[in-house]
Design a protein around this motif. Structure first.
Motif, PDB file in Angstrom:
ATOM      1  N   UNK A   1       0.821  34.309 115.174  1.00 55.40           N
ATOM      2  CA  UNK A   1       1.377  34.875 113.947  1.00 55.40           C
ATOM      3  C   UNK A   1       0.771  36.243 113.651  1.00 55.40           C
ATOM      4  N   UNK A   2       1.489  37.048 112.892  1.00 58.92           N
ATOM      5  CA  UNK A   2       0.969  38.355 112.485  1.00 58.92           C
ATOM      6  C   UNK A   2       0.131  38.257 111.223  1.00 58.92           C
ATOM      7  N   UNK A   3       0.467  37.262 110.402  1.00 58.99           N
ATOM      8  CA  UNK A   3      -0.149  37.168 109.085  1.00 58.99           C
ATOM      9  C   UNK A   3      -0.448  35.725 108.721  1.00 58.99           C
ATOM     10  N   UNK A   4      -1.408  35.573 107.809  1.00 60.78           N
ATOM     11  CA  UNK A   4      -1.651  34.261 107.232  1.00 60.78           C
ATOM     12  C   UNK A   4      -1.747  34.406 105.723  1.00 60.78           C
ATOM     13  N   UNK A   5      -1.732  33.276 105.045  1.00 62.96           N
ATOM     14  CA  UNK A   5      -1.974  33.272 103.608  1.00 62.96           C
ATOM     15  C   UNK A   5      -3.271  32.527 103.344  1.00 62.96           C
ATOM     16  N   UNK A   6      -3.998  32.988 102.360  1.00 61.75           N
ATOM     17  CA  UNK A   6      -5.369  32.543 102.144  1.00 61.75           C
ATOM     18  C   UNK A   6      -5.487  31.803 100.826  1.00 61.75           C
ATOM     19  N   UNK A   7      -6.176  30.660 100.857  1.00 60.39           N
ATOM     20  CA  UNK A   7      -6.568  30.003  99.611  1.00 60.39           C
ATOM     21  C   UNK A   7      -8.079  29.826  99.652  1.00 60.39           C
ATOM     22  N   UNK A   8      -8.755  30.257  98.593  1.00 61.63           N
ATOM     23  CA  UNK A   8     -10.203  30.083  98.541  1.00 61.63           C
ATOM     24  C   UNK A   8     -10.602  29.456  97.230  1.00 61.63           C
ATOM     25  N   UNK A   9     -11.704  28.702  97.285  1.00 60.84           N
ATOM     26  CA  UNK A   9     -12.270  28.152  96.052  1.00 60.84           C
ATOM     27  C   UNK A   9     -13.694  28.670  95.902  1.00 60.84           C
ATOM     28  N   UNK A  10     -14.014  29.224  94.730  1.00 65.45           N
ATOM     29  CA  UNK A  10     -15.386  29.581  94.399  1.00 65.45           C
ATOM     30  C   UNK A  10     -16.006  30.540  95.426  1.00 65.45           C
ATOM     31  N   UNK A  11     -17.024  30.090  96.160  1.00 64.78           N
ATOM     32  CA  UNK A  11     -17.620  30.965  97.171  1.00 64.78           C
ATOM     33  C   UNK A  11     -16.589  31.396  98.226  1.00 64.78           C
ATOM     34  N   UNK A  12     -15.563  30.592  98.390  1.00 62.67           N
ATOM     35  CA  UNK A  12     -14.462  30.979  99.274  1.00 62.67           C
ATOM     36  C   UNK A  12     -13.678  32.168  98.726  1.00 62.67           C
ATOM     37  N   UNK A  13     -13.859  32.463  97.426  1.00 60.49           N
ATOM     38  CA  UNK A  13     -13.261  33.685  96.881  1.00 60.49           C
ATOM     39  C   UNK A  13     -14.271  34.838  96.964  1.00 60.49           C
ATOM     40  N   UNK A  14     -15.547  34.525  96.718  1.00 60.35           N
ATOM     41  CA  UNK A  14     -16.580  35.561  96.833  1.00 60.35           C
ATOM     42  C   UNK A  14     -16.569  36.161  98.237  1.00 60.35           C
ATOM     43  N   UNK A  15     -16.551  35.285  99.240  1.00 60.94           N
ATOM     44  CA  UNK A  15     -16.590  35.780 100.617  1.00 60.94           C
ATOM     45  C   UNK A  15     -15.297  36.529 100.955  1.00 60.94           C
ATOM     46  N   UNK A  16     -14.207  36.151 100.314  1.00 61.47           N
ATOM     47  CA  UNK A  16     -12.955  36.896 100.479  1.00 61.47           C
ATOM     48  C   UNK A  16     -13.099  38.334  99.951  1.00 61.47           C
ATOM     49  N   UNK A  17     -13.713  38.478  98.768  1.00 54.19           N
ATOM     50  CA  UNK A  17     -13.922  39.822  98.222  1.00 54.19           C
ATOM     51  C   UNK A  17     -14.865  40.627  99.109  1.00 54.19           C
TER      52      UNK A  17
END
Ligand SMILES: *[C@@H]1O[C@H](CO)[C@@H](O)[C@H](O)[C@H]1NC(C)=O
Length: 399
Positions: free
Chosen positions: A159-175
């Protein structure tokens, strides 16, 4: 000198490790694989090596038993929070578990596991029994783990792209990822961030209030000892539990779980029938540096890189204080989901995040009307499908 330091570090580590076994060390029969199998969905394990040598396990539900293996399935990537793991997304079963919901909706669901947790405790040449393995924190999860896992997923699926779901630290690490490494802007179609944690100056966790002033300083201890696995002693936890949970109606067993101590135990949305499974899978292990970094944010009011104290900061960053993460420069479509009763992502801090994100990037910020919804309810809250996940799914489909 190095020998002394090494011995001190091992002693420090041994002290913490022997103090209490976390679930990470235990061989538990409740795993992401066993849970998914129990519900009859297909499950795969994939291992990926980061560029700094950590071996991470990803779990994948390639398709739903209800839809079968046909048609094109867009890729979802789910990333757990602090002390958690891929099991977060499946614990509540096929009706309420986000991984199952997405799978039934026709997605190819991948679940990451950060270095140091139950499923990712291997390294090409470091053992988790020794201190050097634990020299990491969520900055590293953002710049090493997420790229390694997402590159693998995209390569493997074509695939060229994915969609991301993060919770808590999973959002911090995303940023962290998207402010440090720009190439993912074209690979992430949308990001759906539950209980988003960037700035933490207004964190209301009682544990943070106690520990913040002590451990949120520029970190000289880390300079001396190196980091270690975070495994608080059971005695300390019992004490905390009895201090903090006295008036709570929920049984002491929850109160002595460090996850609930931090995330709040006073939620009316806690699904009691899930407690045994939650207890069997969390805490899933992390490095103590992850805690220290969050506490530094609480103290400084900045969302910035780890503070090692001015001399090492100068060496590492070229400035006395660590550089801030460039959240305003993040160029990925973002959806935020937050609540009033979240000790970690307080309203004021989420407001700061909303105001800082580029208005072209911030697609939607959804504040749940359930005023008592807390940080952990974003994973396991009662009726979470109706309250939250139906909306998340709709946003994912429309992104
Ligand atoms: C509570 O959790 C169980 C799984 O342990 C799940 O089957 C049930 O649907 C949940 N109840 C609600 C109302 O969310």
């Amino acid at each position: 000198m190095w020998l002394l330091r090494f011995l001190a570090a091992q002693l420090f580590l041994a002290f913490i490790v022997t103090a209490l076994p976390s679930n990470a060390g235990r061989s538990s029969s409740t795993t992401t694989v066993s849970i998914v199998k129990k519900y009859g969905y297909p499950i795969e394990e994939h291992q990926v090596q980061t560029s700094d040598g950590y071996l991470l396990t990803m779990h994948r539900i390639p398709y739903s038993k209800n839809t079968g293996d046909n048609g094109h399935r867009p890729v979802m990537f789910l990333m757990h929070g602090l002390l958690c793991s891929s099991s977060d997304w499946v614990l509540s079963g096929p009706t309420n578990g986000l991984a199952f919901i997405l799978s039934d909706a026709g997605y190819d669901v991948w679940m990451g596991n950060a270095r140091g947790n139950t499923y990712s405790r291997k390294h090409a040449d470091k053992s988790p029994l020794f201190q050097p393995f634990w020299n990491f924190e969520w900055h590293d999860i953002g710049i090493y783990d997420l790229p390694a896992m997402m590159d693998y997923v995209l390569y493997h699926t074509g695939e060229d792209q994915l969609q991301y779901v993060g919770h808590s630290q999973g959002t911090t690490s995303f940023f962290v990822l998207n402010s440090m490494i720009k190439r993912f802007r074209s690979r992430i179609r949308s990001a759906h961030l539950l209980a988003p944690v960037a700035w933490m100056g207004h964190m209301e966790s009682p544990l943070a209030k106690v520990a913040g002033p002590l451990f949120g300083q520029p970190n000289a201890l880390i300079e001396l000892f190196g980091s270690a696995e975070f495994m608080p002693s059971s005695k300390a936890m019992e004490l905390m539990g009895s201090l903090l949970c006295r008036d709570a109606a929920i049984s002491q067993v929850i109160c002595t779980n460090v996850l609930f101590l931090m995330g709040g135990w006073n939620s009316p949305y806690l699904n009691a029938s899930m407690i045994p499974d939650i207890m069997a899978t969390t805490p899933a292990g992390c490095s103590i540096n992850q805690m220290f970094h969050y506490l530094q944010e609480y103290n400084s009011g900045h969302f910035r890189q780890f503070d090692y104290g001015s001399s090492r900061n100068k060496k590492d960053y070229g400035s006395k204080t660590p550089p801030d993460y460039d959240v305003a420069g993040i160029d990925v479509p973002i959806y935020l989901y937050y609540s009033d009763n979240d000790y970690f992502a307080s309203l004021i801090d989420v407001d700061k995040l909303r105001m800082t994100l580029d208005e072209k990037s911030l697609k939607r910020a959804y504040r749940l009307p359930e005023v008592k919804w807390n940080h952990l309810d974003f994973l396991w809250g009662l009726n979470i499908k109706e309250i939250l996940y139906d909306r998340v799914l709709e946003d994912i489909q429309n992104a």
